[in-house]
Design a protein around this motif. Structure first.
Motif, PDB file in Angstrom:
ATOM      1  N   VAL A 151     -12.391   3.475   0.931  1.00  0.00           N
ATOM      2  CA  VAL A 151     -11.335   4.493   0.790  1.00  0.00           C
ATOM      3  C   VAL A 151     -10.155   4.481   1.642  1.00  0.00           C
ATOM      4  O   VAL A 151     -10.329   4.138   2.860  1.00  0.00           O
ATOM      5  N   ALA A 152      -9.104   3.981   0.925  1.00  0.00           N
ATOM      6  CA  ALA A 152      -7.831   3.518   1.955  1.00  0.00           C
ATOM      7  C   ALA A 152      -7.194   4.911   2.305  1.00  0.00           C
ATOM      8  O   ALA A 152      -7.112   5.936   1.730  1.00  0.00           O
ATOM      9  N   PRO A 153      -6.488   4.735   3.669  1.00  0.00           N
ATOM     10  CA  PRO A 153      -6.037   5.627   4.289  1.00  0.00           C
ATOM     11  C   PRO A 153      -4.606   6.104   3.678  1.00  0.00           C
ATOM     12  O   PRO A 153      -4.061   7.118   4.161  1.00  0.00           O
ATOM     13  N   TYR A 154      -4.058   5.474   2.651  1.00  0.00           N
ATOM     14  CA  TYR A 154      -2.944   5.593   2.352  1.00  0.00           C
ATOM     15  C   TYR A 154      -2.547   6.956   1.148  1.00  0.00           C
ATOM     16  O   TYR A 154      -1.595   7.213   0.886  1.00  0.00           O
ATOM     17  N   TYR A 155      -3.576   7.305   0.584  1.00  0.00           N
ATOM     18  CA  TYR A 155      -3.594   8.210  -0.512  1.00  0.00           C
ATOM     19  C   TYR A 155      -4.236   9.489  -0.500  1.00  0.00           C
ATOM     20  O   TYR A 155      -4.822   9.731   0.299  1.00  0.00           O
ATOM     21  N   ASP A 156      -3.994  10.292  -1.506  1.00  0.00           N
ATOM     22  CA  ASP A 156      -4.937  11.537  -1.381  1.00  0.00           C
ATOM     23  C   ASP A 156      -6.257  11.416  -1.214  1.00  0.00           C
ATOM     24  O   ASP A 156      -6.932  10.345  -1.408  1.00  0.00           O
ATOM     25  N   SER A 157      -7.191  12.276  -0.624  1.00  0.00           N
ATOM     26  CA  SER A 157      -8.195  12.114  -0.299  1.00  0.00           C
ATOM     27  C   SER A 157      -9.469  12.563  -1.414  1.00  0.00           C
ATOM     28  O   SER A 157     -10.589  12.180  -0.964  1.00  0.00           O
TER      29      SER A 157
ATOM     30  N   GLU B  93       1.015   8.575   8.427  1.00  0.00           N
ATOM     31  CA  GLU B  93       0.873   9.450   7.381  1.00  0.00           C
ATOM     32  C   GLU B  93      -0.480   8.840   6.838  1.00  0.00           C
ATOM     33  O   GLU B  93      -0.823   7.588   6.673  1.00  0.00           O
ATOM     34  N   ILE B  94      -1.779   9.773   6.928  1.00  0.00           N
ATOM     35  CA  ILE B  94      -2.915   9.419   6.427  1.00  0.00           C
ATOM     36  C   ILE B  94      -3.403  10.541   5.476  1.00  0.00           C
ATOM     37  O   ILE B  94      -3.380  11.559   5.471  1.00  0.00           O
ATOM     38  N   MET B  95      -3.649   9.838   4.158  1.00  0.00           N
ATOM     39  CA  MET B  95      -3.945  10.809   3.104  1.00  0.00           C
ATOM     40  C   MET B  95      -3.126  11.707   2.896  1.00  0.00           C
ATOM     41  O   MET B  95      -3.631  12.944   2.794  1.00  0.00           O
ATOM     42  N   LYS B  96      -1.859  11.815   3.079  1.00  0.00           N
ATOM     43  CA  LYS B  96      -0.704  12.872   2.860  1.00  0.00           C
ATOM     44  C   LYS B  96      -0.818  13.842   4.057  1.00  0.00           C
ATOM     45  O   LYS B  96      -0.180  14.651   4.027  1.00  0.00           O
ATOM     46  N   GLN B  97      -1.477  13.414   5.079  1.00  0.00           N
ATOM     47  CA  GLN B  97      -1.451  14.353   6.340  1.00  0.00           C
ATOM     48  C   GLN B  97      -0.483  13.425   7.340  1.00  0.00           C
ATOM     49  O   GLN B  97      -0.849  12.278   7.502  1.00  0.00           O
TER      50      GLN B  97
ATOM     51  N   PRO C  72     -11.186   7.784   5.988  1.00  0.00           N
ATOM     52  CA  PRO C  72     -11.113   6.734   5.167  1.00  0.00           C
ATOM     53  C   PRO C  72     -12.199   5.591   5.718  1.00  0.00           C
ATOM     54  O   PRO C  72     -12.552   6.245   6.748  1.00  0.00           O
TER      55      PRO C  72
ATOM     56  N   ILE D 259       2.114  -0.743   7.927  1.00  0.00           N
ATOM     57  CA  ILE D 259       0.772  -0.301   8.239  1.00  0.00           C
ATOM     58  C   ILE D 259       0.127  -0.432   9.396  1.00  0.00           C
ATOM     59  O   ILE D 259       0.295  -1.473  10.188  1.00  0.00           O
TER      60      ILE D 259
ATOM     61  N   PRO E 181       0.766  -1.222   0.023  1.00  0.00           N
ATOM     62  CA  PRO E 181       0.208   0.109  -0.077  1.00  0.00           C
ATOM     63  C   PRO E 181       0.856   1.350  -0.073  1.00  0.00           C
ATOM     64  O   PRO E 181       0.565   2.270  -0.842  1.00  0.00           O
ATOM     65  N   PRO E 182       1.811   1.382   0.756  1.00  0.00           N
ATOM     66  CA  PRO E 182       2.568   2.981   0.919  1.00  0.00           C
ATOM     67  C   PRO E 182       2.986   3.178  -0.607  1.00  0.00           C
ATOM     68  O   PRO E 182       3.790   2.365  -1.224  1.00  0.00           O
TER      69      PRO E 182
ATOM     70  N   GLY F 128      -2.846   4.097   8.680  1.00  0.00           N
ATOM     71  CA  GLY F 128      -2.169   4.821   7.932  1.00  0.00           C
ATOM     72  C   GLY F 128      -0.965   4.094   7.781  1.00  0.00           C
ATOM     73  O   GLY F 128      -0.717   3.062   8.113  1.00  0.00           O
ATOM     74  N   VAL F 129       0.302   4.746   7.324  1.00  0.00           N
ATOM     75  CA  VAL F 129       1.604   4.283   7.283  1.00  0.00           C
ATOM     76  C   VAL F 129       2.310   4.839   8.291  1.00  0.00           C
ATOM     77  O   VAL F 129       2.542   5.978   8.534  1.00  0.00           O
TER      78      VAL F 129
ATOM     79  N   PRO G   3      -8.721  13.763   7.537  1.00  0.00           N
ATOM     80  CA  PRO G   3      -9.225  12.454   6.594  1.00  0.00           C
ATOM     81  C   PRO G   3      -9.858  11.308   6.961  1.00  0.00           C
ATOM     82  O   PRO G   3     -10.145  11.044   8.154  1.00  0.00           O
TER      83      PRO G   3
END
Lengths: 451, 76
Positions: A377-383, B39-43, A351, B65, A53-54, B9-10, A349
């Motif tokens: 909606v995964a927590p790893y990417y843009d919202s 990191e959650i959604m770039k934050q 997710p 994760i 995922p990252p 998140g990561v 965010p």
């Protein structure tokens, strides 16, 4: 071009696949383990899982993406926006592998990625720029007197920055040298380059931008956009054309933007961003983005031109095939970014699983989403979940239609920015074009109470 | 008192790719000290030790994760 690999995810990956399908081009979606069951995996002809995922281990991993292209026999790579879209090194690897890179030459990406070089190129093309340093500050520069000449407030900008990152405000001479030192350290940490330059700061500016398109020989603009509704330098509501722009300013930024890309022998789509000061009626260059942008849809709405189609055509070596006179601008379009964020809780965010996803319909309403109901909606990417784009013959009609369209939106299971967007589009200040890039943050009601 | 991530998140042990980790296993940490980022959604949110002590072991790897409530590190 027979088979296109999309090195991206979410709504833009779906958007690119739609046009590729219309053109008879097969598609390969590369996904992380978190996106294996994403909507894009359902619409692509082939799906390859490229890593954990990252993003650093999947979507940003050059070797994994290139291996997926080799394994599937793809002959072209579209990077979308974000991720690897403005990475010259990756572009070179794609080209070296014998694949079509759907984007400008790596040299163009590098030129515009270096903010002080880009600024110089803009000046050479006659693009209006703000008072500031010609290039990055050097150790021998008499910084205080340069700053005094530019005038306060001013901003220190990282040469390698962009997208609103690497900018610090200096209100007066007292904090100048200290702020430059901090900005250098931050730039070094974030961009691995401590180069910074100075530029005048406009307190209440609008963000306007010009869309260009070229094949390296012939160039056109596809008009302008306004993206002044922002939160923390992230756009959330965009429109085309830019409203309340004096004719001569509009003509000047459009013509000089075309001149900039002509001098650079630019290939593909690009956006030249400007700050516009409504008080002095002056526009000034910020930066050029060398990729498709999120808000390209409003330009499509007023020109009828499918910009992804143009990207794919030109990347395949076709000529532009039309001139500026062939482009007709009709009506007004707005785009609303629906993000998985909670405006009532500092835009935290959000997710989770989308239980309900009801999108609007009707004349002049388009929804570009990377998700359907039941998806996570995964927590790893843009919202960004998706965008709603509304067109009407006039700006006022587009606003009324947007209010109606947004009222039909029903998304449950996660928090979204829909409520905030409903408020923004109904503001008298928006209709009267009194908003600016700091408008949302300066209004407590908007960031505190939006549901 | 174990250190728990309230967010999904990561997890990152370093402030940046080329940086040293915030803390190493066996280090003594102060109450409120940052031991990593999620990191959650770039934050990015800092993960802090609630109380002082020795950080014995990370339960989540760098780039690992995390889910809400996961133990990130074990403290003594």
């Amino acid at each position: 071009m027979k088979k296109l690999l999309i090195a991206n995810r979410g709504e833009i990956a779906v958007r690119i696949i739609r046009t590729a399908r219309e053109m008879g081009i097969a598609t390969v979606a590369v996904v992380s383990e978190a996106d294996e069951f994403a909507y894009v995996a359902e619409v692509a002809d082939e799906v390859i899982v490229i890593g954990p995922p990252p993003a650093g281990l999947s979507y940003l991993n050059h070797e994994s993406v290139l291996r997926a292209a080799a394994d599937t026999g793809a002959d072209a790579v579209h990077p979308g926006y974000g991720f690897l879209s403005e990475n010259a090194e990756f572009a070179r690897k794609v080209i070296a592998a014998g694949l079509i890179w759907v984007g400008p030459a790596p040299e163009s990406i590098e030129l515009m990625g270096d903010k002080s070089r880009a600024r110089r190129a803009a000046q050479d093309a006659g693009v209006p720029t703000l008072p500031g340093t010609q290039s990055a500050l050097s150790d021998d520069d008499d910084v205080p007197s340069i700053a005094a000449q530019i005038g306060y407030p001013l901003v220190v900008k990282a040469s390698a920055g962009g997208g609103g990152k690497g900018i610090r405000l200096v209100k007066s001479a007292e904090s100048l040298l200290e702020t430059i030192e901090i900005a250098r350290a931050e730039a070094q940490a974030a961009f691995n380059s401590s180069e910074v330059y100075l530029e005048k700061f406009i307190t209440h500016a609008r963000h306007v931008e010009v869309q260009i398109l070229g094949d390296g020989i012939d160039f056109v603009h596809l008009g302008d956009r306004d993206c002044s509704m922002q939160r923390q330098q992230q756009k959330i509501l965009e429109e085309a054309p830019a409203p309340n722009l004096p004719d001569e300013i509009r003509k000047r930024i459009r013509d000089t933007s075309v001149e900039l890309v002509r001098k650079a022998h630019y290939v593909g789509v690009g956006t030249i961003e400007f700050l516009y000061d409504p008080t002095t009626q002056e526009a000034a260059f910020i930066e050029m983005n060398t990729r498709i942008q999120v808000e390209h849809t409003v330009t499509e709405a007023i020109t009828g031109i499918d910009m992804i189609r143009e990207q794919l055509r030109i990347a395949s070596g076709e000529k532009l095939g039309f001139t500026q006179n062939d482009i007709v601008f009709t009506g007004s379009a707005l785009e609303f970014r629906i993000n998985a964020e909670d405006p009532a809780n500092k835009f935290m965010p959000s997710p989770g699983t989308i239980d309900v996803l009801t999108l609007p319909g009707g004349l002049g309403v388009r929804s570009d989403f990377g998700f359907t109901a039941g998806k996570s909606v995964a927590p790893y990417y843009d919202s960004l979940l998706g965008k709603i784009i509304v067109w009407a013959p006039t700006r006022q009609a587009a606003i009324r239609r947007s209010e109606r369209a947004l009222s039909e939106v029903d998304i449950q299971g996660i928090k979204t920015t829909t409520g905030l967007l409903r408020k923004l589009v109904s503001l008298a200040d928006f209709e009267n074009v009194k908003h600016h890039t700091k408008y949302i943050e300066s209004d407590v009601d908007l960031i505190g109470g939006a549901k | 008192m174990d250190i728990i991530s309230p967010l999904p998140g990561v997890f990152y042990r370093k402030p940046g790719p080329d940086k040293e980790p915030y803390v190493k296993e066996g280090d003594t940490v102060a109450a409120g000290q940052t031991i990593g980022l999620v990191e959650i959604m770039k934050q990015f949110s800092e993960v802090r030790a609630e109380s002082a002590g020795v950080l014995l072991e990370f339960k989540i790897d760098d780039f690992g994760i995390v889910n809400p409530g996961d133990v990130v590190a074990v403290m003594e």
